[in-house]
Structures are given as C-alpha cells and as structure tokens.
Motif scaffolding. Structure first.
Motif, PDB file in Angstrom:
ATOM      1  N   GLU A 158       0.839  -1.199   0.000  1.00 14.80           N
ATOM      2  CA  GLU A 158       0.000   0.000   0.000  1.00 14.80           C
ATOM      3  C   GLU A 158       0.879   1.256   0.000  1.00 14.80           C
ATOM      4  N   LEU A 159       1.932   1.232   0.800  1.00  7.37           N
ATOM      5  CA  LEU A 159       2.878   2.355   0.787  1.00  7.37           C
ATOM      6  C   LEU A 159       3.472   2.542  -0.598  1.00  7.37           C
ATOM      7  N   THR A 160       3.925   1.438  -1.170  1.00  6.79           N
ATOM      8  CA  THR A 160       4.584   1.493  -2.476  1.00  6.79           C
ATOM      9  C   THR A 160       3.664   2.072  -3.534  1.00  6.79           C
ATOM     10  N   SER A 161       2.392   1.697  -3.493  1.00  4.46           N
ATOM     11  CA  SER A 161       1.436   2.192  -4.489  1.00  4.46           C
ATOM     12  C   SER A 161       1.209   3.690  -4.356  1.00  4.46           C
ATOM     13  N   ASN A 162       1.591   4.252  -3.200  1.00  2.00           N
ATOM     14  CA  ASN A 162       1.474   5.696  -2.985  1.00  2.00           C
ATOM     15  C   ASN A 162       2.819   6.411  -3.078  1.00  2.00           C
ATOM     16  N   GLY A 163       3.819   5.732  -3.653  1.00  3.47           N
ATOM     17  CA  GLY A 163       5.109   6.359  -3.877  1.00  3.47           C
ATOM     18  C   GLY A 163       5.936   6.557  -2.631  1.00  3.47           C
ATOM     19  N   LEU A 164       5.795   5.664  -1.655  1.00  7.37           N
ATOM     20  CA  LEU A 164       6.513   5.796  -0.382  1.00  7.37           C
ATOM     21  C   LEU A 164       7.228   4.498  -0.031  1.00  7.37           C
ATOM     22  N   THR A 165       8.318   4.640   0.735  1.00 12.37           N
ATOM     23  CA  THR A 165       8.924   3.490   1.386  1.00 12.37           C
ATOM     24  C   THR A 165       8.932   3.770   2.888  1.00 12.37           C
ATOM     25  N   LEU A 166       9.300   2.771   3.676  1.00  9.00           N
ATOM     26  CA  LEU A 166       9.377   2.986   5.117  1.00  9.00           C
ATOM     27  C   LEU A 166      10.379   4.080   5.472  1.00  9.00           C
ATOM     28  N   LEU A 213      21.183  18.003  -8.329  1.00  8.53           N
ATOM     29  CA  LEU A 213      21.678  17.104  -9.370  1.00  8.53           C
ATOM     30  C   LEU A 213      20.802  15.865  -9.474  1.00  8.53           C
ATOM     31  N   VAL A 214      20.574  15.446 -10.720  1.00  4.98           N
ATOM     32  CA  VAL A 214      19.767  14.263 -11.016  1.00  4.98           C
ATOM     33  C   VAL A 214      20.561  13.378 -11.966  1.00  4.98           C
ATOM     34  N   ALA A 215      20.536  12.077 -11.740  1.00  3.90           N
ATOM     35  CA  ALA A 215      21.165  11.140 -12.671  1.00  3.90           C
ATOM     36  C   ALA A 215      20.464   9.796 -12.570  1.00  3.90           C
ATOM     37  N   HIS A 216      20.594   9.002 -13.619  1.00  5.67           N
ATOM     38  CA  HIS A 216      20.016   7.657 -13.638  1.00  5.67           C
ATOM     39  C   HIS A 216      21.041   6.713 -13.024  1.00  5.67           C
ATOM     40  N   PHE A 244      19.026  13.557  -6.568  1.00  4.11           N
ATOM     41  CA  PHE A 244      17.893  12.683  -6.867  1.00  4.11           C
ATOM     42  C   PHE A 244      18.337  11.622  -7.873  1.00  4.11           C
ATOM     43  N   ASP A 245      17.919  10.383  -7.622  1.00  4.58           N
ATOM     44  CA  ASP A 245      18.176   9.288  -8.565  1.00  4.58           C
ATOM     45  C   ASP A 245      16.903   9.073  -9.382  1.00  4.58           C
ATOM     46  N   SER A 246      16.997   9.251 -10.701  1.00  2.31           N
ATOM     47  CA  SER A 246      15.797   9.110 -11.535  1.00  2.31           C
ATOM     48  C   SER A 246      15.284   7.668 -11.556  1.00  2.31           C
ATOM     49  N   ILE A 247      16.138   6.702 -11.228  1.00  2.00           N
ATOM     50  CA  ILE A 247      15.653   5.326 -11.100  1.00  2.00           C
ATOM     51  C   ILE A 247      14.715   5.229  -9.894  1.00  2.00           C
ATOM     52  N   THR A 248      15.151   5.790  -8.764  1.00  5.05           N
ATOM     53  CA  THR A 248      14.317   5.749  -7.557  1.00  5.05           C
ATOM     54  C   THR A 248      13.015   6.506  -7.757  1.00  5.05           C
ATOM     55  N   ILE A 249      13.094   7.694  -8.374  1.00  5.45           N
ATOM     56  CA  ILE A 249      11.880   8.471  -8.645  1.00  5.45           C
ATOM     57  C   ILE A 249      10.922   7.659  -9.512  1.00  5.45           C
ATOM     58  N   SER A 250      11.462   6.993 -10.533  1.00  5.19           N
ATOM     59  CA  SER A 250      10.629   6.168 -11.419  1.00  5.19           C
ATOM     60  C   SER A 250       9.978   5.021 -10.658  1.00  5.19           C
ATOM     61  N   LYS A 251      10.740   4.393  -9.763  1.00  4.57           N
ATOM     62  CA  LYS A 251      10.197   3.268  -8.993  1.00  4.57           C
ATOM     63  C   LYS A 251       9.120   3.729  -8.018  1.00  4.57           C
ATOM     64  N   ASN A 253       5.342  -0.937 -10.347  1.00  4.54           N
ATOM     65  CA  ASN A 253       5.162  -2.274 -10.937  1.00  4.54           C
ATOM     66  C   ASN A 253       5.686  -2.383 -12.365  1.00  4.54           C
ATOM     67  N   PHE A 254       6.526  -1.434 -12.783  1.00  7.07           N
ATOM     68  CA  PHE A 254       7.130  -1.560 -14.117  1.00  7.07           C
ATOM     69  C   PHE A 254       8.054  -2.780 -14.148  1.00  7.07           C
ATOM     70  N   PRO A 255       8.165  -3.460 -15.290  1.00  8.58           N
ATOM     71  CA  PRO A 255       9.035  -4.637 -15.370  1.00  8.58           C
ATOM     72  C   PRO A 255      10.516  -4.291 -15.362  1.00  8.58           C
ATOM     73  N   SER A 256      10.865  -3.063 -15.739  1.00 10.21           N
ATOM     74  CA  SER A 256      12.275  -2.667 -15.813  1.00 10.21           C
ATOM     75  C   SER A 256      12.393  -1.160 -15.638  1.00 10.21           C
ATOM     76  N   TYR A 257      13.525  -0.742 -15.083  1.00  7.97           N
ATOM     77  CA  TYR A 257      13.771   0.694 -14.893  1.00  7.97           C
ATOM     78  C   TYR A 257      15.055   1.136 -15.586  1.00  7.97           C
ATOM     79  N   LYS A 258      15.512   0.316 -16.519  1.00  7.38           N
ATOM     80  CA  LYS A 258      16.633   0.737 -17.353  1.00  7.38           C
ATOM     81  C   LYS A 258      16.166   1.897 -18.229  1.00  7.38           C
TER      82      LYS A 258
END
Length: 226
Positions: free
Chosen positions: A38-46, A153-156, A185-192, A197-202
């Motif tokens: 439920e947290l994940t679906s709202n863009g949060l982690t612990l 700064l942002v990077a993948h 900011f890590d654009s991979i983390t932002i994307s996740k 539930n995306f299959p890949s974040y490459k």
C-alpha cells in the motif's frame, strides 16, 4: 539479512515486510506485505516515513523543484566500473527550468587507460579523445563551474556517477563535489516510486514504456536528454 537488503535496496518490499513482522509492528507477514504494498502504491517506502519531517515527502520535494526551480541532469561515460580507479572520459549535463532545457554542457576528457573494452559500450575511441579531449583537471573544473553552488543534481543510478565524479575530482583536482550540491535525486528511484510495478527501470526500457522522446545510446549527452 533483511536489514542488509534494505541497505542495498530501500525498495525491497519483502525485506521491509519481514522487518515489520519480526519486530511485531504488524502481527502477520501477510499484513506486513499488504502494508508495504500500500505504501509502495502511494510512492513511499518505510524510509520516507522514518525520515518524515512533517513538511514534505521525497516526491513532493522533487516535484516542487521540478516545477519552480532549476535542476541539472548529468551523466558520465567512463573507462570502467571501478569508481575508485577508473577515469571519466565524457561528462554531459542539461540545466532544466520548469521542464525546459535552458543550458547544456559537454566535455570529453583524455585518459591513459586502454579503451578497447569500454569503447564497445559508449563508442568513444582513443582517437576521438586525442582530438577533442581536454585534461582531467580542466574538464572536471569546467563541470563544477557549470553546476555552480547549491545545485540540485539528477542522474540515472546517481550513486555510480556521483561516486566516480567525486573520486576523479579528488585525484585530479584535490576537490570534492559535496560543496556544490544542495540535493541529489536518482531518476531510477523516482521512477520506482511513481511506477512501482514496471518490469524494468533501465533507461532504454523507460523510454519505450513511457513513450518519451530520446535514445539510450550510452553517449552521455543522449542519455541526459532522455
């Protein structure tokens, strides 16, 4: 082991669920999994909850900066993956304000390293570096001048780029990038966080899934624009 997993990957849902269950925060593993999902679906982690200041979340911080301030997206191409020993041979960056690119930066840096293996990935040849490359001290100093002070700064996969950039700065300039940064900011983390539930974040897969313009060519300028 769950704690170690979280250190490596804060988005490891099963490990968070195990921690909540083992420490009796929630009574069953199923409840723990449901709570973490439920947290994940709202863009949060612990971690977002543990670090919550009562003012804003990580995504809220990102979107406020993206919509009203400047941020710099950067990428490096390198001679290898050892951040303590390998050299940066290309740095590219775009300065973005309100979603629009307002300024670009690119530099090639010459190196004594053999490029036989790495050229297969980024297509940057020794000949190209001899013709267009500058010294490490100049290339790195020019990048610091471009980003200025208190930069966002942002990077993948920013962990790699930040680490090798800092290592090269210390080796060739006797400096650190830390004094130039206000936030990372890590654009991979932002994307996740946005799309759990995306299959890949490459980068190449995100371009395809989200149907955005750009290519993931492993040329730093192409990648930062993407």
């Amino acid at each position: 082991m769950a704690f170690y997993s979280i250190i490596l990957n804060e988005l490891d849902r099963l490990s968070w669920a195990r921690i909540l269950y083992e420490f009796n925060v929630l009574l069953t593993l199923k409840e723990s999994r449901n709570f973490v999902n439920e947290l994940t679906s709202n863009g949060l982690t612990l971690l977002d909850i543990l670090k919550y200041s009562g003012k804003s979340s990580r995504l809220q911080d990102f979107f406020e900066i993206a919509s009203s301030k400047e941020m710099i997206v950067f990428d490096t191409e390198t001679t290898g993956l050892d951040t303590s020993k390998d050299d940066i041979i290309q740095i590219a960056a775009v300065k973005i304000s309100r979603g629009q690119i307002i300024e670009t930066f690119e530099v090639f840096i010459n190196t004594d390293f053999d490029l036989t293996a790495s050229e297969l990935i980024h297509n940057i040849s020794k000949k190209h570096l001899i013709e267009f490359g500058v010294s490490h001290s100049k290339g790195l100093s020019d990048f610091l001048e471009f980003i200025g002070e208190n930069s966002v700064l942002v990077a993948h996969n920013i962990g790699f780029d930040y680490s090798i950039l800092n290592s090269n700065l210390k080796r060739f300039c006797g400096k650190s990038i830390d004094g130039h940064i206000s936030q990372l900011f890590d654009s991979i983390t932002i994307s996740k966080l946005l799309y759990p539930n995306f299959p890949s974040y490459k980068l190449k897969d995100l371009i395809d899934i989200l149907k955005v313009e750009g290519v993931n060519s492993h040329n730093a300028m192409d990648d930062v624009k993407a």
